[in-house]
Design an enzyme around this catalytic site. Structure first.
Site, mmCIF file in Angstrom:
data_model
loop_
_atom_site.group_PDB
_atom_site.id
_atom_site.type_symbol
_atom_site.label_atom_id
_atom_site.label_comp_id
_atom_site.label_asym_id
_atom_site.label_seq_id
_atom_site.Cartn_x
_atom_site.Cartn_y
_atom_site.Cartn_z
ATOM 1 N N ASP A 271 0.919 -1.292 0.067
ATOM 2 C CA ASP A 271 -0.222 -0.214 -0.130
ATOM 3 C C ASP A 271 1.068 1.004 0.417
ATOM 4 O O ASP A 271 2.293 1.165 0.062
ATOM 5 C CB ASP A 271 -1.284 -0.093 1.399
ATOM 6 C CG ASP A 271 -1.805 1.121 0.748
ATOM 7 O OD1 ASP A 271 -2.939 0.786 0.491
ATOM 8 O OD2 ASP A 271 -1.715 2.020 2.004
ATOM 9 N N SER A 272 0.596 2.386 -0.587
ATOM 10 C CA SER A 272 1.118 3.583 -0.267
ATOM 11 C C SER A 272 1.029 3.657 0.542
ATOM 12 O O SER A 272 1.980 4.753 1.030
ATOM 13 C CB SER A 272 0.316 5.065 -0.960
ATOM 14 O OG SER A 272 -1.110 4.745 -0.804
ATOM 15 N N CYS B 83 -11.442 3.629 -1.379
ATOM 16 C CA CYS B 83 -10.063 3.561 -0.831
ATOM 17 C C CYS B 83 -9.883 3.482 0.786
ATOM 18 O O CYS B 83 -11.097 2.449 2.093
ATOM 19 C CB CYS B 83 -9.726 4.943 -0.398
ATOM 20 S SG CYS B 83 -7.946 5.526 0.615
ATOM 21 N N THR B 84 -8.384 2.322 1.177
ATOM 22 C CA THR B 84 -9.009 1.575 2.252
ATOM 23 C C THR B 84 -8.589 2.326 3.252
ATOM 24 O O THR B 84 -8.420 1.652 4.842
ATOM 25 C CB THR B 84 -7.385 0.313 1.888
ATOM 26 O OG1 THR B 84 -6.445 0.940 1.684
ATOM 27 C CG2 THR B 84 -7.283 -0.410 0.800
ATOM 28 N N GLY C 78 -2.731 9.589 -4.446
ATOM 29 C CA GLY C 78 -4.236 10.113 -4.823
ATOM 30 C C GLY C 78 -3.902 11.218 -5.804
ATOM 31 O O GLY C 78 -4.706 11.016 -6.834
ATOM 32 N N THR D 184 -5.830 3.737 -5.822
ATOM 33 C CA THR D 184 -4.716 3.928 -6.542
ATOM 34 C C THR D 184 -3.718 3.186 -7.116
ATOM 35 O O THR D 184 -4.035 3.403 -7.837
ATOM 36 C CB THR D 184 -3.898 4.992 -5.788
ATOM 37 O OG1 THR D 184 -5.231 5.520 -4.818
ATOM 38 C CG2 THR D 184 -3.880 6.293 -6.872
ATOM 39 N N GLU E 40 -4.586 9.869 8.359
ATOM 40 C CA GLU E 40 -2.984 9.756 8.548
ATOM 41 C C GLU E 40 -2.467 10.874 9.412
ATOM 42 O O GLU E 40 -1.122 10.155 9.840
ATOM 43 C CB GLU E 40 -1.743 10.077 7.361
ATOM 44 C CG GLU E 40 -2.597 8.540 6.222
ATOM 45 C CD GLU E 40 -1.335 8.544 5.477
ATOM 46 O OE1 GLU E 40 -0.620 9.017 5.143
ATOM 47 O OE2 GLU E 40 -2.039 6.883 5.193
ATOM 48 N N CYS F 43 -4.421 -0.677 -2.338
ATOM 49 C CA CYS F 43 -4.325 0.151 -2.532
ATOM 50 C C CYS F 43 -5.055 0.754 -3.846
ATOM 51 O O CYS F 43 -4.810 -0.273 -4.700
ATOM 52 C CB CYS F 43 -2.194 0.390 -2.599
ATOM 53 S SG CYS F 43 -2.671 2.241 -3.040
#
Length: 272
Positions: A11-12, A193-194, A44, A76, A159, A74
C-alpha cells in the site's frame, strides 16, 4: 516445490493494513510481508506514470524478499499501475510471479449489494479520475449506474489521526452530501480507499441509513481464498507459519505509532 514464499501486501501507506487485517483473519496460517510506501504517500494526486513507477519499485522489492504473490491493497495503485504491471512487466521479467489488485474483486460482487442499481464510489482523486470502477463494474453489471465522489481531505485526516475528531465532520458531510446530490436513490456506497473504513462511525451518521456502506477488506480476503483454490500451483509455493513482517519506506517509529489504528494490534516495522 519450495513452499517458503510469503504473500506480499503493498500500500502507499497505512490503508492497506485494513485489507491485511481481513486477509490474515481469514488466512491466518500463511506468512506475510507488508510494505507501506509512506515516504511517498499519498499516491492519490500523482500522475499515472509516477504511480506506476512507485508501485513497480515496491512490487519488485517484495519480489526480492521472496514473494511470488503480491496484493496491491491500494485502490490508486490498482487503478493506475496494476494492468501495466500484469501485461508488461510480469510476462517479460517475472513470468512466475503474480500481482493482484482490489478493484476487480469488488466489481465482481457489488451487484449483490444494490437493489436500485445506483451505486456510489468514494475514493481519492487518482482512483476517481482513472474511471477504473466505472469500467470494471460495467463489465459485470452493465445495468448499474456508478456515481463517483473524490474525497481528497479524508486520507490526510486519517493519517494525522484526526478522523474521529469533531473537526473532521465538515469534510465527511461535504463529500457525502455531494455524492447523494448526484442521485437520491443510491443504496450502496463503496469505500474505494482502504483508509476510509476508519471513518465508518461518521459515515454511518452522514449517510442515510438506507445505504449499505461497503468496505473492501472482507471482499478482497474472500477473493484471495478463491484465487488460491483455483491456482494450487501458486498455493503450494506459499510459506506457512503465520509470520507477519512489516516494512515502511518512511520512519518505522512513526509508522508503528499510526499503524496499530489500521491493523487493530500493535506491530513493529523495519525500514525497507
Amino acid at each position: 516445490m519450495n513452499n517458503t514464499s510469503p504473500i506480499g501486501i503493498f500500500d502507499s501507506g497505512y490503508g492497506g493494513l485494513t485489507v491485511f487485517r481481513s486477509i490474515a483473519g481469514q488466512l491466518p496460517d500463511y506468512n506475510y510481508i507488508y510494505l507501506g510506501d509512506n515516504a511517498r504517500s499519498p499516491y492519490g494526486d500523482h500522475s499515472f506514470d509516477t504511480i506506476y513507477r512507485y508501485t513497480l519499485e515496491c512490487v519488485e522489492w517484495l519480489f526480492a524478499k521472496g514473494c511470488k504473490l503480491v496484493i496491491l491493497a491500494c485502490n490508486t495503485a490498482s487503478a493506475k499501475a496494476l494492468r501495466t504491471i500484469q501485461q508488461k512487466d510480469l510476462p517479460l521479467k517475472y513470468p512466475d510471479r503474480r500481482v493482484l489488485g482490489v478493484i476487480r474483486p469488488t466489481a465482481e460482487v457489488i451487484g449483490q449489494y444494490t437493489s436500485s442499481n445506483q451505486v456510489g464510489v468514494m475514493g481519492t482523486r487518482g482512483t476517481v479520475n482513472s474511471q477504473s470502477y466505472l469500467l470494471e463494474i460495467n463489465k459485470f453489471f452493465p445495468e448499474i449506474i456508478v456515481h463517483q465522489q473524490s474525497c481528497p481531505m479524508w486520507v490526510p485526516l486519517i493519517e494525522n489521526n484526526e478522523h474521529l475528531q469533531a473537526g473532521a465532520d465538515f469534510f465527511v458531510n461535504e463529500y457525502c452530501n455531494a455524492l447523494i446530490e448526484q442521485a437520491k436513490d443510491i443504496d450502496c456506497v463503496l469505500l474505494a480507499c482502504t483508509h476510509y473504513p476508519l471513518l465508518l462511525p461518521k459515515l454511518k451518521t452522514a449517510l442515510p441509513d438506507t445505504i449499505t456502506i461497503l468496505s473492501q477488506g472482507e471482499i478482497v480476503a474472500q477473493s484471495l481464498i478463491n484465487y488460491l483454490n483455483r491456482h494450487p500451483e501458486m498455493e503450494e509455493q506459499l510459506g506457512k507459519g503465520g509470520k507477519k513482517e512489516f516494512y515502511t519506506s518512511g520512519d518505522p517509529t512513526a509508522f508503528d505509532e499510526h499503524a496499530s489504528i489500521f491493523f487493530g494490534a500493535e506491530l513493529k516495522s523495519s525500514k525497507m
